[in-house]
Design an enzyme around this catalytic site. Structure first.
Site, short mmCIF file in Angstrom:
data_model
loop_
_atom_site.label_atom_id
_atom_site.label_comp_id
_atom_site.label_asym_id
_atom_site.label_seq_id
_atom_site.Cartn_x
_atom_site.Cartn_y
_atom_site.Cartn_z
N HIS A 72 0.83 -1.21 0.00
CA HIS A 72 0.00 0.00 0.00
C HIS A 72 0.86 1.26 0.00
O HIS A 72 0.66 2.18 -0.82
CB HIS A 72 -0.91 -0.05 1.24
CG HIS A 72 -1.74 1.16 1.49
ND1 HIS A 72 -3.09 1.20 1.27
CD2 HIS A 72 -1.41 2.41 1.94
CE1 HIS A 72 -3.57 2.40 1.58
NE2 HIS A 72 -2.57 3.16 1.99
N GLU A 73 1.84 1.34 0.89
CA GLU A 73 2.68 2.54 0.96
C GLU A 73 3.53 2.70 -0.31
O GLU A 73 3.71 3.82 -0.81
CB GLU A 73 3.57 2.52 2.20
CG GLU A 73 2.82 2.57 3.53
CD GLU A 73 1.88 3.76 3.68
OE1 GLU A 73 2.12 4.81 3.06
OE2 GLU A 73 0.87 3.63 4.40
N HIS A 84 1.54 4.47 -2.88
CA HIS A 84 1.64 5.94 -2.85
C HIS A 84 2.95 6.39 -3.49
O HIS A 84 2.98 7.36 -4.25
CB HIS A 84 1.58 6.46 -1.41
CG HIS A 84 0.28 6.27 -0.71
ND1 HIS A 84 -0.91 6.67 -1.25
CD2 HIS A 84 -0.02 5.74 0.50
CE1 HIS A 84 -1.90 6.40 -0.40
NE2 HIS A 84 -1.38 5.83 0.67
ZN LIG Z 1 -2.32 5.15 2.38
#
Ligand SMILES: [Zn+2]
Ligand SMILES: *[C@@H]1O[C@H](CO)[C@@H](O)[C@H](O)[C@H]1NC(C)=O
Ligand SMILES: *[C@@H]1O[C@H](CO)[C@@H](O)[C@H](O)[C@H]1NC(C)=O
Ligand SMILES: *[C@@H]1O[C@H](CO)[C@@H](O)[C@H](O)[C@H]1NC(C)=O
Ligand SMILES: *[C@@H]1O[C@H](CO)[C@@H](O)[C@H](O)[C@H]1NC(C)=O
Ligand SMILES: *[C@@H]1O[C@H](CO)[C@@H](O)[C@H](O)[C@H]1NC(C)=O
Ligand SMILES: *[C@@H]1O[C@H](CO)[C@@H](O)[C@H](O)[C@H]1NC(C)=O
Length: 288
Positions: free
Chosen positions: A202-203, A206
């Site tokens: 998830h990170e 980004h």
């Molecule tokens: Zn996030």
């Protein structure tokens, strides 16, 4: 400049995150990667103006990016943050499996280990500790993913699973580029139900230029990706059925950029793959 307003707004987002209902283990997914609607508008305008292409055929490209781990530990125990090599290796496997089909393959370039109980406890978003740590340890160029594992025990990072910078932040703040995440979120760690390695997936999402699937709620351009149906708010746990925005498709609760449990997250969409390739090409010099 941008950094100051981002810092101010983070407080709001952290406050919201910790007030959400907690899961059974007393932890709820809280990502500290926050960007305001105004900052998104500016970032998207810049992206549309500068945009370089993604691969024409998404199914047959692979570019390999380096990953540098920096293990920040209070002491040499697992609870003190000393993530063992086999868990780092399992984390790399999850990351590579999850990015299959996006055009990215990840190469574990190196691991450094740093003993500091102060940094282990306090490396929150916008903190002086974050600045010092990253300035001293970041490795590689714009296409190298630096991952710092910490404890998020006190200060304004308390309770977070992770936070990341975006590709378009690199030019103004190269030293701060990277992902900071909870040490026990790696596969085999103790942060159940967030110990399947999806916090890094998830990170890193980004870091390659993706927003949350619930960005912007039900109106506007949302996450700037066409094939992720709009979502009013983050989904937690693993809801059987969820449809929070009228006539826009069921919520993408299995997407890596939502807030569900690690075991519930299964995919990026082709639209996200195309966006992340264009973001990496435009801002990190990665050619597909
Ligand atoms: Zn996030
Ligand atoms: C894309 O690449 C795959 C794998 O090489 C190939 O099977 C497919 O036909 C290609 N599609 C297009 C539209 O070129
Ligand atoms: C992907 O497939 C297309 C169509 O078959 C081809 O033209 C292109 O060269 C391929 N790209 C790579 C990186 O193999
Ligand atoms: C190691 O650090 C952790 C986290 O600060 C602490 O809870 C634990 O007591 C420490 N263990 C030892 C043996 O010092
Ligand atoms: C890997 O990291 C260690 C610890 O920081 C360092 O001593 C070593 O030189 C690095 N190796 C490479 C190939 O960068
Ligand atoms: C976090 O706390 C530090 C003090 O340790 C402060 O300098 C910084 O502005 C804070 N950042 C946010 C986002 O609240
Ligand atoms: C960044 O570093 C990688 C690995 O050393 C290299 O392959 C790549 O060409 C570099 N990228 C740029 C834009 O210089």
């Amino acid at each position: 400049m941008c950094f100051i307003s981002l810092t101010t707004l983070l407080i709001t987002s952290l406050t919201l995150s910790v007030s959400l209902a907690q899961d059974g283990a007393g932890r709820t997914r809280a990502c500290g990667t926050f960007i305001s609607p105004e900052e998104i508008a500016a970032a998207e305008t810049h992206f549309q103006g500068q945009r370089l292409s993604a691969a024409k055929n998404l199914t047959n490209v692979t570019t390999t990016l380096d990953v540098y781990f920096h293990i920040i530990a209070a002491n040499q125990t697992i609870e003190g943050g000393w993530v063992p090599d086999d868990q780092i290796s399992a984390q790399m496997d999850v990351l590579n499996q999850d990015y299959t089909g996006t055009g990215i393959s990840w190469n574990h370039a190196n691991t450094s280990r740093i003993i500091s109980s102060e940094w282990f406890a306090r490396v929150g978003p916008g903190s002086p500790e974050e600045q010092l740590l990253k300035t001293n340890f970041r490795k590689g160029n714009a296409s190298a993913l630096n991952v710092y594992t910490v404890g998020f025990q006190s200060g304004n990072g308390t309770g977070l699973l992770g936070y990341a910078t975006f590709p378009f932040d690199y030019q103004s703040q190269p030293a701060l580029d990277g992902v900071v995440m909870l040490h026990s979120s790696v596969p085999g760690g103790s942060a159940a139900p967030y110990n399947g390695g999806r916090t890094l997936t998830h990170e890193a999402g980004h870091w390659v230029g993706l927003y949350h699937t619930f960005q912007g709620g039900c109106t506007g351009v949302g996450d700037s990706v066409d094939d992720t149906p709009a979502e009013e708010s983050p989904a937690f746990g693993c809801p059987a059925e969820r449809d929070t925005c009228d006539r826009q498709g069921t919520d993408p609760i299995n997407n890596f950029m939502d807030y569900t449990d690690d075991s519930c997250m299964t995919n990026f969409t082709p639209g996200q793959a195309a966006r992340l390739q264009a973001q990496l090409h435009t801002y990190r010099g990665v050619v597909f």
